[in-house]
Design a protein around this motif. Structure first.
Motif: not given
Length: 144
Positions: A47-48, A104-108, A110-112, A121-125
């Motif tokens: 994931l990272v 995290v799924i939602q933020r990923l 959004d990132a896409n 970066e938020e997902c990683k944090r």
């Protein structure tokens, strides 16, 4: 393409195939030898890595690579980490992790959609402390 490059193309293709096959075999062997605890560590590491690839792809304006990397990250979180939760045995902790993984799924996603490096970066944090906690319990997992 010049004649010399064309002459070497089959060799490059064989080398790429051999390299990919070696990598797949190495990964498969690692998976077969890994404990359940180690498998989860491998998911976190993947994931990272996928998040880092997506960030690089956004910086390089490579939409195809960004989509592939984020798609991989989404599958790791949804099918791997979230899918492995035992909601009955895990109680509140499993419920909390499920909610966190949903975030995290939602933020990923959004990132896409928006090529948003900050969301990555938020997902990683969010994931890093969980990964570190998982690594910290490795000695207990071996004893079990």
């Amino acid at each position: 393409m010049n004649a010399l490059a064309t002459a070497f193309e089959p060799a490059r293709s064989r080398n790429a195939f051999a390299s990919k096959f070696y990598h797949q075999t190495s990964v498969q062997t690692g998976l077969e030898a890994a404990s359940p605890h180690q498998l989860v560590v491998m998911l976190f590491d993947g994931l990272v890595d996928a998040i880092a690839q997506a960030r690089g792809a956004i910086a390089a304006d490579n939409v195809e690579l960004k989509c592939r990397a984020i798609g991989r990250a989404l599958r790791i979180v949804d099918e791997g980490l979230k899918g492995a939760l035992d909601m009955k045995a895990g109680g509140d902790l499993a419920a909390d992790l499920s909610a966190l993984y949903s975030f995290v799924i939602q933020r990923l996603t959004d990132a896409n959609l928006h090529s948003d490096e900050a969301a990555l970066e938020e997902c990683k944090r969010v994931i890093t402390p969980i990964r570190e906690a998982w690594l910290a319990i490795a000695p207990q997992a071996k004893a079990a």
